[in-house]
Design an enzyme around this catalytic site. Structure first.
Site, PDB file in Angstrom:
ATOM      1  N   ASN A  40       0.799  -1.225   0.000  1.00  0.00           N
ATOM      2  CA  ASN A  40       0.000   0.000   0.000  1.00  0.00           C
ATOM      3  C   ASN A  40       0.835   1.281   0.000  1.00  0.00           C
ATOM      4  O   ASN A  40       0.374   2.327  -0.451  1.00  0.00           O
ATOM      5  CB  ASN A  40      -1.008   0.006   1.164  1.00  0.00           C
ATOM      6  CG  ASN A  40      -0.349  -0.132   2.513  1.00  0.00           C
ATOM      7  OD1 ASN A  40       0.773  -0.613   2.630  1.00  0.00           O
ATOM      8  ND2 ASN A  40      -1.048   0.286   3.547  1.00  0.00           N
ATOM      9  N   ARG A  73      11.452   4.277   5.103  1.00  0.00           N
ATOM     10  CA  ARG A  73      11.288   4.510   6.541  1.00  0.00           C
ATOM     11  C   ARG A  73      12.112   3.511   7.351  1.00  0.00           C
ATOM     12  O   ARG A  73      12.624   3.835   8.425  1.00  0.00           O
ATOM     13  CB  ARG A  73       9.805   4.413   6.925  1.00  0.00           C
ATOM     14  CG  ARG A  73       9.528   4.856   8.347  1.00  0.00           C
ATOM     15  CD  ARG A  73       8.056   5.137   8.571  1.00  0.00           C
ATOM     16  NE  ARG A  73       7.243   3.940   8.585  1.00  0.00           N
ATOM     17  CZ  ARG A  73       5.911   3.932   8.675  1.00  0.00           C
ATOM     18  NH1 ARG A  73       5.259   5.084   8.718  1.00  0.00           N
ATOM     19  NH2 ARG A  73       5.231   2.804   8.700  1.00  0.00           N
ATOM     20  N   PRO A 116      10.052  -6.999  -1.074  1.00  0.00           N
ATOM     21  CA  PRO A 116       8.841  -6.194  -1.273  1.00  0.00           C
ATOM     22  C   PRO A 116       7.622  -7.074  -1.492  1.00  0.00           C
ATOM     23  O   PRO A 116       7.738  -8.270  -1.777  1.00  0.00           O
ATOM     24  CB  PRO A 116       9.169  -5.387  -2.535  1.00  0.00           C
ATOM     25  CG  PRO A 116      10.104  -6.288  -3.307  1.00  0.00           C
ATOM     26  CD  PRO A 116      10.908  -7.027  -2.258  1.00  0.00           C
ATOM     27  N   ALA A 117       6.447  -6.477  -1.384  1.00  0.00           N
ATOM     28  CA  ALA A 117       5.207  -7.209  -1.654  1.00  0.00           C
ATOM     29  C   ALA A 117       5.173  -7.644  -3.112  1.00  0.00           C
ATOM     30  O   ALA A 117       5.654  -6.937  -4.000  1.00  0.00           O
ATOM     31  CB  ALA A 117       4.003  -6.319  -1.341  1.00  0.00           C
ATOM     32  N   GLU A 118       4.566  -8.797  -3.362  1.00  0.00           N
ATOM     33  CA  GLU A 118       4.520  -9.335  -4.729  1.00  0.00           C
ATOM     34  C   GLU A 118       3.710  -8.452  -5.672  1.00  0.00           C
ATOM     35  O   GLU A 118       3.916  -8.474  -6.882  1.00  0.00           O
ATOM     36  CB  GLU A 118       3.954 -10.758  -4.725  1.00  0.00           C
ATOM     37  CG  GLU A 118       2.504 -10.877  -4.302  1.00  0.00           C
ATOM     38  CD  GLU A 118       2.308 -11.007  -2.800  1.00  0.00           C
ATOM     39  OE1 GLU A 118       1.172 -11.241  -2.373  1.00  0.00           O
ATOM     40  OE2 GLU A 118       3.312 -10.868  -2.057  1.00  0.00           O
ATOM     41  N   GLY A 140       2.825  -5.205   7.840  1.00  0.00           N
ATOM     42  CA  GLY A 140       1.817  -6.043   7.195  1.00  0.00           C
ATOM     43  C   GLY A 140       0.762  -6.470   8.195  1.00  0.00           C
ATOM     44  O   GLY A 140       0.559  -5.824   9.220  1.00  0.00           O
ATOM     45  N   THR A 168      -1.362  -8.541  11.054  1.00  0.00           N
ATOM     46  CA  THR A 168      -1.028  -9.095  12.366  1.00  0.00           C
ATOM     47  C   THR A 168      -0.794 -10.591  12.280  1.00  0.00           C
ATOM     48  O   THR A 168       0.124 -11.127  12.926  1.00  0.00           O
ATOM     49  CB  THR A 168      -2.153  -8.781  13.373  1.00  0.00           C
ATOM     50  OG1 THR A 168      -2.294  -7.364  13.495  1.00  0.00           O
ATOM     51  CG2 THR A 168      -1.846  -9.369  14.744  1.00  0.00           C
ATOM     52  N   GLU A 219       5.119  -3.408  12.420  1.00  0.00           N
ATOM     53  CA  GLU A 219       4.017  -2.448  12.279  1.00  0.00           C
ATOM     54  C   GLU A 219       2.884  -3.226  11.642  1.00  0.00           C
ATOM     55  O   GLU A 219       2.912  -3.521  10.442  1.00  0.00           O
ATOM     56  CB  GLU A 219       4.449  -1.253  11.429  1.00  0.00           C
ATOM     57  CG  GLU A 219       3.479  -0.096  11.479  1.00  0.00           C
ATOM     58  CD  GLU A 219       2.522  -0.097  10.300  1.00  0.00           C
ATOM     59  OE1 GLU A 219       1.353  -0.502  10.523  1.00  0.00           O
ATOM     60  OE2 GLU A 219       2.918   0.281   9.202  1.00  0.00           O
ATOM     61  N   ARG A 231      -8.125   8.115   1.963  1.00  0.00           N
ATOM     62  CA  ARG A 231      -6.798   8.141   1.346  1.00  0.00           C
ATOM     63  C   ARG A 231      -6.438   6.735   0.877  1.00  0.00           C
ATOM     64  O   ARG A 231      -6.636   5.757   1.604  1.00  0.00           O
ATOM     65  CB  ARG A 231      -5.774   8.659   2.371  1.00  0.00           C
ATOM     66  CG  ARG A 231      -4.380   8.865   1.826  1.00  0.00           C
ATOM     67  CD  ARG A 231      -3.563   9.713   2.804  1.00  0.00           C
ATOM     68  NE  ARG A 231      -3.539   9.120   4.133  1.00  0.00           N
ATOM     69  CZ  ARG A 231      -2.460   8.587   4.688  1.00  0.00           C
ATOM     70  NH1 ARG A 231      -1.315   8.573   4.031  1.00  0.00           N
ATOM     71  NH2 ARG A 231      -2.503   8.084   5.908  1.00  0.00           N
ATOM     72  N   CYS A 278      -3.002   1.467   6.933  1.00  0.00           N
ATOM     73  CA  CYS A 278      -3.128   0.862   8.260  1.00  0.00           C
ATOM     74  C   CYS A 278      -3.637   1.845   9.303  1.00  0.00           C
ATOM     75  O   CYS A 278      -4.100   1.438  10.364  1.00  0.00           O
ATOM     76  CB  CYS A 278      -1.798   0.272   8.694  1.00  0.00           C
ATOM     77  SG  CYS A 278      -0.445   1.453   8.611  1.00  0.00           S
TER      78      CYS A 278
END
Length: 526
Positions: free
Chosen positions: A196, A204, A220-222, A275, A277, A297, A325, A331
């Site tokens: 996202n 960060r 990274p995310a796919e 990502g 929980t 996080e 947004r 999150c």
């Protein structure tokens, strides 16, 4: 804290050396790679930044297999990316470990300078980087441009913080002793990031890690690997040494095994994950066996409370900013709107009017678009499930409530009233453009509802009563509170949650501490 040992060279197959440093600024004759499937919008993405291989030890790394990345707006295939597996992950860790042995000794001033150069390159290429985000995540281009500035600012911030890592001298009772406290980098950090915010969630973490003297392996995310690989290109141009920043993209099919490999590798000293929980708990379990430092996080379920004393127009403006947004896919998005009975009807009416007037659903490259697609079909199905469950239990659809005709991954911005606590949207994070409103009577009732969740990332409330503001801000069980404000993220402020929303803090002066170990040194015989 990692101890450097010399390793045998661990060369992965299919390596090609990164090209010499070059900077491709946006210009008319700059080569572009076509984006397939767009009826409108830019003709293409800068080929200088668009990479499909992994990046390990300063080399572009192909893999035996590839996986497709799709535009969530049209479904068109954007490209085939190297599907790195456990061997590539192990090679990346070893490259990072070898690099750490020298990077930790680089002066803070030099690390600061290199991070600043990386920041400068992000700013120079900000338009092309934003287009990559919009292409692979669907985020409206204006939001993507905002993310790139936010992302780059983390590199700038931590380039400055690199020179502010201070130790201590402690007075002891013994005259012949002196006590010192040193801060040293923990070692190799495995960084696992979401789709996202495909650029900002990397910088960060990585900005803090590199500033502290750590090296990183980024998975990274796919759904959004191109942003991470574009950052690798710019890191290379900035002169970040080989092995300090590594990227191993992989498909969803391989994500579990790659994540486990990173969390269990003995050369990895630190895990940083953003990502869900549920996934965070799995990674914590893997990291526990070797007692690694961990930052998490995780999911949120943010309450947005509007008290009777609130300025309604101000509250509506904050609700719009906080909820919609990135189409509700953040999150810290407000997930439960708790509105006091005396102001409830006025708030709902004005909120509905604002949604209908100000939100425009469409392709992220269209200038009018404020609401892009959800990331994939599974995300749309979850939103549909939450809305249908609420309706079946008595909720009223004020506006929206169904898929949008623009495409299969689009959903109408939705406002629900008469929502109760037994509905799924009150119990789970929706991660979509749905605003459920729950009416309450007293402050105690609102705080109890807000704190009933097992997560606590962000919370918001609107009030003009100073005493109430102090009470509620202190009683909300969250890591971040917005008081009369719907947007709270800032590079200068600590980001993180309590309960099952995670461990540690990112950004701010505190963020670099997540990548440092304290060492006490006692000098005797003086």
């Amino acid at each position: 804290m990692a101890t450097c040992l010399r390793l045998r060279s661990c060369a992965a197959p299919h390596l090609r050396r990164a090209p010499p440093s070059r900077i491709c600024r946006p210009r008319a004759d700059c080569p572009v790679a076509p984006i397939r499937g767009y009826a409108r919008g830019p003709a293409g993405l800068s080929s200088a930044l668009l990479h499909t291989d992994g990046f390990v030890g300063g080399l572009w790394v192909s893999a035996a297999a590839t996986f497709p990345v799709h535009d969530p707006a049209s479904g068109a295939e954007l490209g085939l990316v190297a599907d790195c597996g456990v061997p590539e992950a192990r090679a990346a860790v070893r490259a990072a470990y070898e690099a750490f042995c020298s990077w930790r000794g680089v002066s803070a001033k030099e690390r600061s300078s290199l991070l600043r150069k990386w920041y400068d390159l992000m700013i120079q290429n900000k338009d092309d980087l934003a287009k990559i985000i919009t292409a692979e995540s669907g985020k409206p281009l204006k939001e993507a441009q905002g993310e790139i500035l936010y992302s780059a600012n983390f590199l700038e911030w931590f380039s400055e913080e690199a020179r502010r890592v201070y130790g201590d001298i402690i007075s002891t009772p013994a005259k012949e002793r002196r006590a010192l406290v040193l801060k040293q980098p923990v070692g190799v950090a495995a960084v696992i990031t979401p789709w996202n915010f495909p650029s900002a969630m990397i910088t960060r973490k990585v900005g803090a890690a590199l500033a502290a003297g750590c090296t990183v392996v980024v998975k990274p995310a796919e759904d959004t690997p191109f942003s991470a690989l574009a950052l690798a290109e710019l890191a290379n141009q900035a002169g970040i040494p080989p092995g300090v920043y590594n990227v191993i993209p992989c498909s969803q099919k391989k994500a579990k095994e790659v994540g486990e490999a990173l969390c269990t590798d003995p050369l990895v000293s630190k895990i940083s994950f953003t990502g869900s929980t549920a996934t965070g708990k799995v990674l914590l379990h893997h990291a526990a066996n070797s007692v690694k430092r961990v930052s998490m996080e995780l999911g949120g379920h943010a309450p947005f409370i509007v008290f009777d004393s609130a300025n309604v127009d101000q509250a509506v403006a904050g609700a719009m900013a906080s909820k919609f947004r990135n189409s509700g896919q953040t999150c810290v998005c407000s997930n439960r709107f708790l509105v006091q009975s005396g102001i409830h009807d006025s708030f709902v009416k004005k909120f509905a009017e604002a949604i209908k007037t100000n939100l425009h659903v469409g392709n992220g490259f269209d200038e009018r678009t404020t609401q892009g697609p959800l990331i994939n079909a599974k995300a749309v199905e979850k939103v549909e499930k939450h809305v249908s469950d609420a309706i079946s239990k008595g909720a009223t659809v004020v506006t929206g409530g169904k898929r949008h005709h623009v495409g299969k991954n689009f959903f109408e911005p939705t406002l629900l009233s008469n929502v109760t606590r037994d509905m799924l949207c009150s119990q789970e994070e929706t991660f979509g453009p749905v605003a459920p409103v729950i009416k309450f009577n007293t402050e105690e009732e609102a705080v109890a509802i807000a704190n009933a969740a097992n997560v606590g990332l962000a919370g918001y409330f609107y009030s003009q009563d100073p005493a109430q503001i102090w009470r509620v801000a202190e009683r909300l069980e969250v890591g971040m509170v917005g008081v009369n404000e719907g947007l709270i993220s800032s590079v200068e402020c600590p980001f993180g949650g309590v309960k099952q929303s995670g461990l540690g803090r990112e950004g701010s002066k505190y963020g670099i501490d997540e990548y440092l170990e304290l060492k006490y040194v006692c000098f005797g015989g003086l």
